[in-house]
Structure formats: C-alpha cells, structure tokens
Design an enzyme around this catalytic site. Structure first.
Site, short mmCIF file in Angstrom:
data_model
loop_
_atom_site.label_atom_id
_atom_site.label_comp_id
_atom_site.label_asym_id
_atom_site.label_seq_id
_atom_site.Cartn_x
_atom_site.Cartn_y
_atom_site.Cartn_z
N TYR A 1 16.46 -13.25 -1.49
CA TYR A 1 16.42 -12.17 -0.50
C TYR A 1 17.74 -12.05 0.24
O TYR A 1 18.29 -10.96 0.41
CB TYR A 1 15.27 -12.44 0.48
CG TYR A 1 15.04 -11.33 1.48
CD1 TYR A 1 14.50 -10.12 1.09
CD2 TYR A 1 15.37 -11.52 2.83
CE1 TYR A 1 14.28 -9.11 2.02
CE2 TYR A 1 15.15 -10.52 3.76
CZ TYR A 1 14.60 -9.30 3.35
OH TYR A 1 14.40 -8.30 4.26
N LEU B 1 8.76 0.35 7.66
CA LEU B 1 9.99 0.98 8.16
C LEU B 1 10.18 2.37 7.58
O LEU B 1 10.60 3.30 8.29
CB LEU B 1 11.20 0.11 7.80
CG LEU B 1 11.25 -1.32 8.36
CD1 LEU B 1 12.52 -2.02 7.88
CD2 LEU B 1 11.17 -1.31 9.87
N ASP C 1 8.19 6.39 -3.00
CA ASP C 1 7.58 5.06 -3.05
C ASP C 1 6.85 4.91 -4.38
O ASP C 1 6.70 5.89 -5.13
CB ASP C 1 6.60 4.86 -1.88
CG ASP C 1 6.60 3.43 -1.36
OD1 ASP C 1 6.63 2.50 -2.20
OD2 ASP C 1 6.58 3.23 -0.14
N VAL D 1 12.68 2.82 -7.57
CA VAL D 1 14.11 2.86 -7.26
C VAL D 1 14.96 2.13 -8.28
O VAL D 1 16.19 2.33 -8.31
CB VAL D 1 14.39 2.30 -5.84
CG1 VAL D 1 13.72 3.16 -4.78
CG2 VAL D 1 13.98 0.84 -5.71
#
Length: 258
Positions: free
Chosen positions: A164, A17, A36, A63
């Site tokens: 998740y 994505l 990334d 991140v």
C-alpha cells in the site's frame, strides 16, 4: 476554475471518499460521472442499482483496464459540458508483511495493489488528460484539473503496508512530473494524502478500536470525515494557483510503526 456547467469524473465514486466527492462536485453545479466496479455501483440506492441519480451518472469501470477507462472517459467528455475535473479515489488496501510466519509476501498481491492504486490512477490521468486537452480553455488558459489520492502511508507506512505504501508513494512521486507534463495543456495536477478517514472500510471495527485510532490524532482528535476530503478537492479545483502539490489531510498525525 468554476465547476458550474462543467463535467467531472470521480473514480471509486460509489462509496467512501469518491461518493462524498461526487456529491460535493454535483452540489457545485458539475455534471458528475462516478466510475466504480459494477458490484459497487449495484449497492448505490438509485432505485435500479445504477444509472443516474440527480447530476451523478454511475459508470461501471475497471481503472486497471485501458479500454474500460477510455470508454468511461469518452462518455463523460461527450456531453454538452466540457470535462474539466478528474478525481481518482479508487483503491484497495490489503495488509501483509514482507516476511511473516506464513512466508514471504505474495507477489501477486503486491502487484495487484500497485496495479489498482498506482497504475489505475495513471491510466485515468493519462486518458482523461487527452480528453481535457481537446476542450476550449477558459479566459485564463485553463482546461482542467486532476486530483489524485495518495495517503500518509506514502510517508509513514506501517508494519504490513509495504504494498500500500509503495503504491501511494508512487502517487506522490507522480504529482510534480505530471503537473509539468500537462502544464502546456492548461491542466493542473495535485494530490491529497489523507490520514485516517471514517469510510466504510472502518465500518466493521469496534468502537473501542475507532476510539484508539482517533486518540492518536493530535488535533482535531477524531477521524476525518469523507466530506472534509471532498471539501479539499473542491478547494483545489477552485484555487487556480495550486499545482504540482501533495496536501496532507491528517490532523498532524504521524503514524507509528504499528
């Protein structure tokens, strides 16, 4: 908001994505910084395993690390183009039941999923918003827009998706208060909740399994394309009245327990 001559940050930008979104934003004239992990960037075909390709610059970033994110956002905001767009696609999706024959769900695994998917997204949102708030607003008072990635698992979490679904449910819950918090700075916040998208995560499964997944989608009866996610991102960015909203992109799919 016009994307041309602006800067954009996309996390998870080396594949799936994120890669599709980075390409779509660059095609509309944005200078894109694709964030990334270093290992993911090494897989990008740029000739030197990273660096720049066209209007996309790859920046090794974790991140979940505050200093890493701040360094990457500072780089993106330091160019001639004002930072206007931030899209968070970085995430992980391991599966484990709360209780199984192997015992209780590993707490470290649960924490890691939430740390990457939810805390990592918040980290990028907060640091990027600080940078965007320093820019000059456009004629309508806008400074930027943040698009985060939730999932239909936030609403229809399946067996084995406790971690998740928790992390993506957090993204859904974050959207409206973030939009309200940042309204005074002219920053909009939205989220996309994709269904089953044909990303590299599905590349290892059989055609029969993929066909079974597609058959469960009411219409269109196929897997979503990463480019369709990217198209929705650009629509949100360019649609000035979309704010505080989570948009499902799932072909009317409602996931069964299994």
């Amino acid at each position: 908001m016009d994307l041309a001559t602006t800067a954009a940050v996309v996390t998870g930008g080396a594949s799936g994505l994120g890669a599709a979104t980075a390409a779509a934003l660059a095609a509309r004239g944005a200078t894109v910084y694709a964030l990334d992990l270093a290992g993911a960037i090494e897989q990008v075909s740029t000739g030197d395993g990273g660096g720049s390709t066209g209007d996309i610059t790859y920046v090794a970033t974790d991140v979940t690390d505050a200093a890493s994110v701040r360094s990457a956002i500072t780089a993106a905001a330091s160019g001639d183009a004002p930072l206007r767009t931030v899209v968070s696609c970085a995430g992980i999706g391991p599966s484990a039941r709360i209780l199984s024959r192997r015992g209780v769900h590993d707490l470290d695994l649960y924490a890691k999923v939430v740390q990457v998917n939810l805390v990592g997204t918040f980290n990028v949102l907060a640091v990027a918003s600080e940078a965007i708030a320093r820019t000059e607003p456009d004629a309508d008072g806008q400074r930027g827009v943040v698009v985060n990635t939730a999932s239909i698992a936030a609403y229809d979490g399946q067996v084995g998706q406790a971690a998740y679904a928790s992390s993506k449910g957090g993204i859904v819950g974050l959207t409206l208060p973030a939009a309200r918090d940042l309204a005074q700075y002219g920053i909009r916040v939205c989220a996309i909740a994709p269904g089953i998208v044909d990303t590299p995560m599905l590349a290892t499964v059989s055609d029969e399994f993929r066909a079974g997944l597609a058959a469960g989608v009411p219409f269109p009866q196929r897997l979503a394309k990463p480019s369709e996610f990217a198209d929705l991102v650009t629509m949100i960015v360019e649609h000035d009245y979309l704010n505080g909203e989570v948009i499902r992109m799932d072909g009317a799919l409602r996931m069964a327990p299994r």
